[in-house]
Design an enzyme around this catalytic site. Structure first.
Site, short mmCIF file in Angstrom:
data_model
loop_
_atom_site.label_atom_id
_atom_site.label_comp_id
_atom_site.label_asym_id
_atom_site.label_seq_id
_atom_site.Cartn_x
_atom_site.Cartn_y
_atom_site.Cartn_z
N CYS A 1 9.19 107.94 -2.39
CA CYS A 1 8.91 106.53 -2.07
C CYS A 1 8.52 106.38 -0.61
CB CYS A 1 10.14 105.66 -2.33
SG CYS A 1 10.82 105.75 -3.99
N ASP B 1 -14.29 97.89 34.73
CA ASP B 1 -14.92 96.86 33.90
C ASP B 1 -14.70 95.48 34.52
OD1 ASP B 1 -16.01 96.12 31.03
OD2 ASP B 1 -14.28 94.80 31.41
#
Length: 491
Positions: free
Chosen positions: A34, A441
């Site tokens: 599971c 940037d």
């Protein structure tokens, strides 16, 4: 993670979905495996063993749980964080390389022997490349069985199986149901919708939280006309795939991404899903990322305001590198215009029965022969673009999932016209380096100054050391302080 039994037991008892895909719980009494968040009553700790992959569970003789469907868990975030050969091998396997080229092809891409790759994957994942690819084929087969009306023989070969018998045996072994029983089970719980021939509809899971604003906003705002579009609440684009081409529509939902795929060849399903998950950064661990970024008191308010930001990536690294060069020192709109001209002149036309997409983005081989005088770019930018596509076309520059991040950076910086900004944005969005950083940037510097962070590249880089290894995600939070369209879902 799977070796820390106490931590794994706590995660299973609390049904913590953050660990889905990170490890798998195999129950000794039922022989079922599971995901940690399985809704059933947790077994006793002494009856649980933990595995690093679904393939490892299957190799040990466990079958998939019918309630939690562990084979559909998000991928482990570990493979996107690491740059070593095992992580690169996992990215290639997820892209379907073993199905197309076999284990020798995988080893050749990594520069290893087949024995080395087998030994390394067994040691770390409890399963070799063939077992890992087999588990992926089983998942692909299940998707096709449950979401299409294709005959089982076509599904077998589309999923990568070499024979129908192997397909039947694998499906029975992994899911404890025959292929026909899987289809009947899915049909009982499905709502009937008009079926479109050739279209595959599925749900792409992810770890919560996920903030779709900058993710889909960035993809929509920078979309190249003819190749990408935002339509009816979904990001749509054309895909160049190993066996043909396709069109995908991706739409954000509260607990999954709705994915609608139109493929010319169903054998491309595995690769297409892998590319879509990669583009939307769906295998990330947002809780781990945000916890680290919150340690900076100036960045913490941004994280708390809108947690779960992902890095918008790309379906094709070479395509993005070309677009990054076209976007140097120009606006987003101008970059789209330049790219659209290349697409119209050199892209392969396609038909889109559900929208306005018209072309595949041109390959590096197609662009290597273009006339530089036809480019409405400064002469230096033409040189940069032509040098890049030649390097991509002849293989001297590799930007694929098997590429080494540091080596790719070095090769990019050696090309004329490539500086730190272009190299790092390619590392962030094309290579998937979670620690790529853009201190120079303009948007990052403006946001940093507004928050009281250092705004000079050197000082900001020093401050950002505490954000590692998640600086690419910090960039998303900094960009999000601006009102640019990339930060907002389109209307």
């Amino acid at each position: 993670m799977h070796t820390d039994t106490e931590r794994c037991v706590r995660a299973v008892r609390s049904k913590d979905a953050r660990f889905d895909g990170v490890f798998f719980t195999a129950v000794l009494t039922t022989r079922i495996y599971c995901r940690p968040s399985c809704p059933v009553v947790p077994p006793k700790p002494e009856n649980m063993v933990f595995h690093p992959s679904a393939a490892s569970c299957q190799r040990a003789g466990f079958r998939a749980c019918k309630r939690c469907r562990p084979d559909t868990s998000p991928g482990s975030p570990e493979w996107n964080v690491r740059a070593d050969a095992v992580a690169r091998a996992m990215r290639l396997i997820q892209d379907g390389v073993v199905d197309r080229e076999g284990v020798p092809g995988l080893a050749a891409r990594l520069g290893w022997s087949t024995r080395q790759i087998e030994r390394q994957l067994l040691a770390e994942l409890g399963a070799g490349p063939l077992a890992l690819a087999r588990a992926q084929r089983a998942q692909t087969a299940r998707l096709l069985i449950e979401t299409t009306s294709l005959p089982m023989a076509e599904i077998a070969f589309a999923a990568g199986f070499s024979s129908i018998r192997t397909f039947n045996d694998t499906v029975r072994e992994v899911f404890a149901l025959a292929p026909g029983e899987l289809r009947a089970r899915a049909a009982r719980g499905a709502t009937k919708e008009p079926a479109t021939p050739g279209v595959i509809t599925l749900r792409l899971p992810y770890r919560t939280p996920l903030n779709p604003s900058n993710l889909f906003g960035h993809l929509a705002a920078t979309a190249v006309p003819g190749v990408e579009e935002w339509r009816d609440g979904a990001y749509r684009r054309t895909l160049s795939l190993p066996y043909g081409h396709g069109i995908v529509a991706l739409a954000p939902r509260p607990d999954h991404i709705a994915c609608r795929l139109l493929l010319t060849d169903p054998r491309d399903l595995t690769h297409a899903i892998s590319r879509c998950r990669w583009t939307l950064d769906l295998d990330a661990d947002p809780v781990a990322v945000d916890e680290q970024l919150r340690t900076d008191p100036l960045l913490a308010p941004l994280v708390d305001r809108a947690p779960g930001r992902r890095v918008p990536r790309t379906v094709d690294a070479a395509e993005f590198a070309v677009r990054a060069v076209l976007g140097q020192q120009v606006s987003t709109a101008a970059a789209r215009t330049h790219a659209a001209r290349l697409v119209t002149a050199h892209g392969v036309p396609v038909e889109d029965p559900e929208g306005g997409l018209t072309h595949l983005f041109p390959t590096s081989e197609a662009l290597a022969s273009l006339d530089p005088e036809s480019l409405a770019l400064p002469r230096s930018r033409r040189t940069t673009l032509l040098t890049l596509v030649e390097a991509l076309a002849d293989g001297s520059l590799s930007l694929g999932p098997a590429g080494d991040w540091d080596e790719a950076r070095a090769r990019l910086l050696a090309l004329p016209g490539f500086g730190p900004w272009t190299t790092e944005v390619i590392a962030m969005r094309a290579l998937g380096d979670p620690d790529a950083f853009l201190p120079g940037d303009l948007g990052v510097r403006r946001a940093a100054a507004g928050l009281g962070l250092p705004s000079t590249p050197a000082a900001l880089t020093a401050r950002a050391a505490r954000w590692r290894p998640w600086r690419a995600y910090a960039v998303q939070y900094l960009w999000a302080t601006d009102s640019h369209p990339i930060n907002h879902l389109p209307a």
